[in-house]
Design an enzyme around this catalytic site. Structure first.
Site, short mmCIF file in Angstrom:
data_model
loop_
_atom_site.label_atom_id
_atom_site.label_comp_id
_atom_site.label_asym_id
_atom_site.label_seq_id
_atom_site.Cartn_x
_atom_site.Cartn_y
_atom_site.Cartn_z
CG HIS A 628 -0.50 0.44 2.49
ND1 HIS A 628 -0.19 -0.42 3.52
CD2 HIS A 628 -0.25 1.68 2.98
CE1 HIS A 628 0.22 0.27 4.56
NE2 HIS A 628 0.20 1.54 4.26
CG ASP A 681 -0.14 -3.80 2.68
OD1 ASP A 681 0.43 -3.35 1.67
OD2 ASP A 681 -0.40 -3.11 3.69
N GLY A 773 2.81 6.22 8.84
CA GLY A 773 4.24 6.48 8.62
C GLY A 773 5.11 5.31 9.03
CB SER A 775 2.74 1.83 6.30
OG SER A 775 1.51 1.86 6.91
N GLY A 776 5.02 -0.43 6.15
CA GLY A 776 6.13 -0.96 5.36
C GLY A 776 7.30 -1.38 6.22
C1 4AZ Z 1 -0.90 3.81 8.49
O1 4AZ Z 1 -1.74 4.62 8.19
C2 4AZ Z 1 -1.16 2.91 9.65
N1 4AZ Z 1 -2.39 1.03 14.04
C3 4AZ Z 1 -0.26 1.93 9.98
C4 4AZ Z 1 -0.50 1.11 11.06
C5 4AZ Z 1 -1.62 1.28 11.81
C6 4AZ Z 1 -2.55 2.27 11.51
C7 4AZ Z 1 -2.29 3.09 10.42
C8 4AZ Z 1 -1.83 0.36 12.97
O2 4AZ Z 1 0.16 3.70 7.89
#
Ligand code: 4AZ
Length: 824
Positions: A628, A681, A773, A775-776
């Site tokens: 994503h 993902d 932020g 993520s990944g």
């Molecule tokens: C995001 O938006 C995100 N609470 C990543 C992880 C989580 C929520 C949002 C887990 O990248």
């Protein structure tokens, strides 16, 4: 300047002479024993007896004369002399003259004790310091093995005599007191070592440094012994700050010792250190007076880069008067090591009629044991704390005044404490809150919710549960969705009794119920793994490792555990991963990581712009991130390799210049990534050129396809994401520990959105989670002393909300895909 080695090595090995061999005559063979046989027998018996007697004689006569070289280091105060600058220079006439007098008087002092005078070889004065004059010396004895304990006793009793009363040593003009000495650790005077000594004086204006031999151009030399005598001006203390510290891990081979003295006395040993310390968590030490000794000892094996430290001087002040309704204080040099032999007193006075609440967010004060001997913090009239205390330890004082006294003894320092104080109304210690037995105050809504928020469980006792909760027999309440999940949440099994399974659920052999979707998904979701029984699989059975030679391993986590389980070593190949370089001891609810603690963590930026996502290094060419993160939107072409720059070895977002910047050659998102459900993902990024690994850039290990991470297991998440929902990103890399959450429970909490390609982890009481932020980035799992990439930060319902875990891409499910696309 350089001193020559103190003592010439003496060879105490005693020559052993063997008894002459008996002159055996050749004997003729006969059938029976006969006369000759008896004679032969007697001769052999006599020879054996002679040998035994000889050995006994050797043992009692010669061995008792085997001598040990024993060195005692000590200091004494000369009360009738005044310090002059020339005493700092051991080549000066003044130094030599006073040193000779001290040596003479030491000799006469030892002559008072028969044990000591018999075995005394000589002394050497190593240094003098102020106050009136303190002499630091080493005395050498050649002690028969059997007399060692007696000599130790004689030395300490002599020290006691001279430390309690001022005495003029026989036939000498000097008056000594405070004579302290102890045996020198034999590792500090091994014969095989080359020894070097330096003396340095810190000034306020200029900065002195000390460094290990060869630093920074080459690894330190084997079998060396280096000593630095450090001094400051009178009235000052010394601060030793290591900006690099990289030694072998095993302190019995190579080590640095820091003493609060000018000789290596155990009584003044502040710390012994080895291993690797991160520059973001530096080691600094403070002396109690104007002297310090640093010793560095290496053996013949494995030489590391070494260390460099700055030496500065300053005036130490601590304690004082504190007033107002709130405030804070901390141990000297916190969060690094406090000085030994130091006392600090804080007198706190808050407005009349109010009481005081003291809180210790961090507390590490030497080793704790009953009654806190050694170092401690006394809350006068209330309690004494020592050792390691839990975060935010609280002490309430029913008065508007209190004194807090921190005391450290002469050896073994620690990182100390930070403290805050605030007032409370005597009639209302927890305004609008629930007061726990441990005096903590918590929100009343947290009472009887199934979570231990007080820390001592008081708010979960004597509960009447509402309909959404299970009433356990032991009068605690637990969330209803935990009923029949195979985990004994009540503690008395009430929540796991009479469990049938609902429609759409599979009944495990152990009567646990799991979602039908999880059957034969490759993960044992039933505690007994029965949801994976009888599934047709082309490779090894669940929870095993498929070796290259076709063998299947049933042991859990056989990879990289140092054992060749496969027989072809395929479970032990590709193990140069998952280890941080440094020793040691956003994410919502996390804390700052140490530099190099997650060397596989990558920050993905849009070129010349800000951080967007995290990623993990899996080889010198490949990164793993979330699919994503690499989906085009109307403005930015996130799916194109040319959009991105990757920062490897980054710690602080503002220090990008210190990191390694890499561009990308290609991005491979998983072809089954679902933009609506976040299923699959995961994406791979290839760097445009290989990266060179270093202390801050290293790969994480990849789990095998059959690895699984059990419910309740702790995993670590890291990233520069938001520190609260809707908040800004973290400037410094953050880390937090969360726990793996049962997939069935998670699926219920997340309204049926969990697939077997997802893993849930979090702290269900809220407060700790990944966020935007992050993520990944990696969810790292520690096993066999290495970190494995258990998951990739994927999504969640907000951040750190109660009963809303973070959702991570289940990496083992994609192991074959990673291999296919990258060869890793
Ligand atoms: C995001 O938006 C995100 N609470 C990543 C992880 C989580 C929520 C949002 C887990 O990248």
């Amino acid at each position: 300047f350089v001193y020559s080695p103190l003592l010439t090595d003496k060879d105490w090995d005693t020559a052993v002479t063997f008894l002459p061999a008996s002159d055996n005559k050749k004997l003729e063979k006969k059938r029976g024993p006969g006369k000759v046989g008896i004679i032969v027998g007697l001769v052999i018996l006599a020879a054996v007896l002679a040998l035994i007697i000889g050995l006994l004689a050797w043992h009692f006569h010669f061995r008792k004369d085997l001598k040990l070289q024993k060195i005692y280091t000590g200091s004494l105060r000369i009360t009738n002399q005044v310090f002059v600058d020339a005493y700092e220079n051991s080549d000066s006439a003044e130094f030599k003259s006073l040193a000779n007098q001290v040596m003479d008087q030491l000799k006469s002092m030892y002559s008072e004790s028969p044990e000591l005078s018999k075995y005394y070889i000589g002394s050497r004065v190593q240094a003098f310091s102020e106050g009136s004059v303190i002499a630091y010396y080493e005395s050498e004895f050649a002690v028969p093995v059997v007399q060692e304990a007696a000599v130790d006793r004689a030395v300490s009793s002599l020290s006691e005599t001279y430390s309690t009363k001022v005495r003029r040593a026989q036939q000498g003009p000097l008056v000594f007191d405070h004579v302290v000495s102890s045996a020198l650790d034999t590792r500090l005077f091994s014969k095989a070592r080359t020894s070097t000594r330096f003396a340095q004086h810190a000034r306020s204006s200029a900065e002195e440094t000390i460094k290990s031999p060869g630093f920074p151009d080459q690894p330190y030399t084997p079998n060396s012994f280096v000593q630095w005598q450090l001094r400051a001006d009178p009235g000052h203390v010394l601060k030793l700050s290591f900006d690099t510290f990289n030694l072998e891990k095993n302190c019995s081979n190579d080590f640095v010792r820091v003493y609060d003295s000018l000789v290596a006395m155990d009584k003044h040993l502040m710390a012994e250190k080895c291993g690797f310390y991160s520059p973001s968590n530096p080691l600094t030490f403070i002396s109690s007076r104007n002297v310090m000794l640093v010793t560095f000892v290496t053996n013949e094996e494995e030489n590391f880069p070494g260390f460099r430290a700055r030496v500065t001087q300053f005036k130490l002040a601590c304690g004082g008067k504190l007033s107002g309704s709130s405030g804070s204080f901390k141990s000297p040099n916190f969060p690094s090591y406090y000085p030994p032999s130091t006392t600090c007193q804080w007198d706190i006075e808050v407005p009349n009629g109010k009481f005081i609440k003291l809180k210790f967010p961090k507390f590490m004060v030497s080793t704790g044991s009953p009654n806190c001997p050694g170092d401690n913090v006394q809350i006068v009239g209330k309690s004494t704390l020592c050792g390691q205390q839990p975060a935010n330890t609280m002490v309430t004082v029913n008065s508007n005044q209190v004194s807090v006294v921190f005391k450290s003894d002469s050896s073994q320092v620690d990182r100390g404490f930070s403290a805050t104080y605030e007032v409370f109304e005597p009639s209302d210690p927890c305004p609008d809150q629930f007061q726990c037995n441990n005096k903590r105050c918590i929100d009343p809504s947290l009472r009887c919710d199934g979570w231990n928020d007080c820390g001592d469980g008081t708010e979960e006792k004597n509960c009447k549960c509402d309909a959404s909760m299970i009433q356990c027999r032991n009068e605690v309440c637990k969330p209803m969705f935990w009923r029949c999940d195979g985990i004994n949440d009540c503690g008395d099994d009430t929540d796991e009794l009479n469990c049938g399974c609902k429609i759409g659920e599979f009944k495990c052999k152990n009567d646990q119920c799991v979602s039908e979707k999880l059957k034969c998904d490759g993960n044992p979701d039933c505690k007994d793994g029965s949801d994976e029984d009888g599934c047709t699989r082309d490779i090894c059975k669940v929870s095993t490792f498929a070796c290259n030679n076709g063998k299947c391993i049933t042991k859990q986590n056989p990879m990289c555990d140092g054992q060749d389980d496969c027989g072809d070593n395929s479970d032990e190949s590709s193990c140069d991963c998952g280890k941080k370089a440094y020793t040691k001891s956003r994410i919502v609810g996390g804390q700052e990581a140490d530099m190099g603690e997650f060397p596989w963590q990558v920050s993905l930026h849009i070129k010349n712009s800000a951080h967007v996502c995290g990623a993990s290094i899996i080889s010198d060419r490949w990164l793993v991130t979330a699919a994503h993160c690499v989906q085009d939107d109307v403005k930015i072409k996130y799916a194109q390799a040319g959009t991105w720059e990757a920062y490897l070895g980054l710690h602080r977002q503002t220090e990008k210049q210190k990191a390694t910047k890499k561009f990308l050659k290609q991005i491979i998102p998983h072809k089954n990534y679902n933009v609506y459900t976040y299923d699959n993902d995961i994406a791979l990024m290839e760097l445009d050129s290989p990266v060179t690994f270093s202390a801050t850039i290293r790969p994480i290990c990849l789990p095998t396809a059959t690895d699984f991470f059990p419910t309740g297991e702790t995993v670590t998440i890291s990233g520069w994401g938001a520190t609260r929902e809707g908040g800004a990103g973290a400037p410094v890399l953050q880390k937090a520990n969360v726990r793996i959450i049962n997939s069935t429970v998670c699926d219920e909490l997340m309204n049926g959105q969990i697939t077997s390609r997802m893993t849930c982890a979090g702290v269900l009481s809220g407060g700790v989670d990944a966020c935007q932020g992050d993520s990944g980035g990696p969810m790292s799992f520690l096993t066999n002393d290495r970190m494995f990439l258990a998951g990739v930060v994927s999504w969640g319902d907000g951040c750190a909300r109660r009963n809303k875990p973070g959702i991570y891409t289940n990496v083992p499910k994609f192991r074959a895909w990673i291999k296919e696309k990258t060869g890793v």
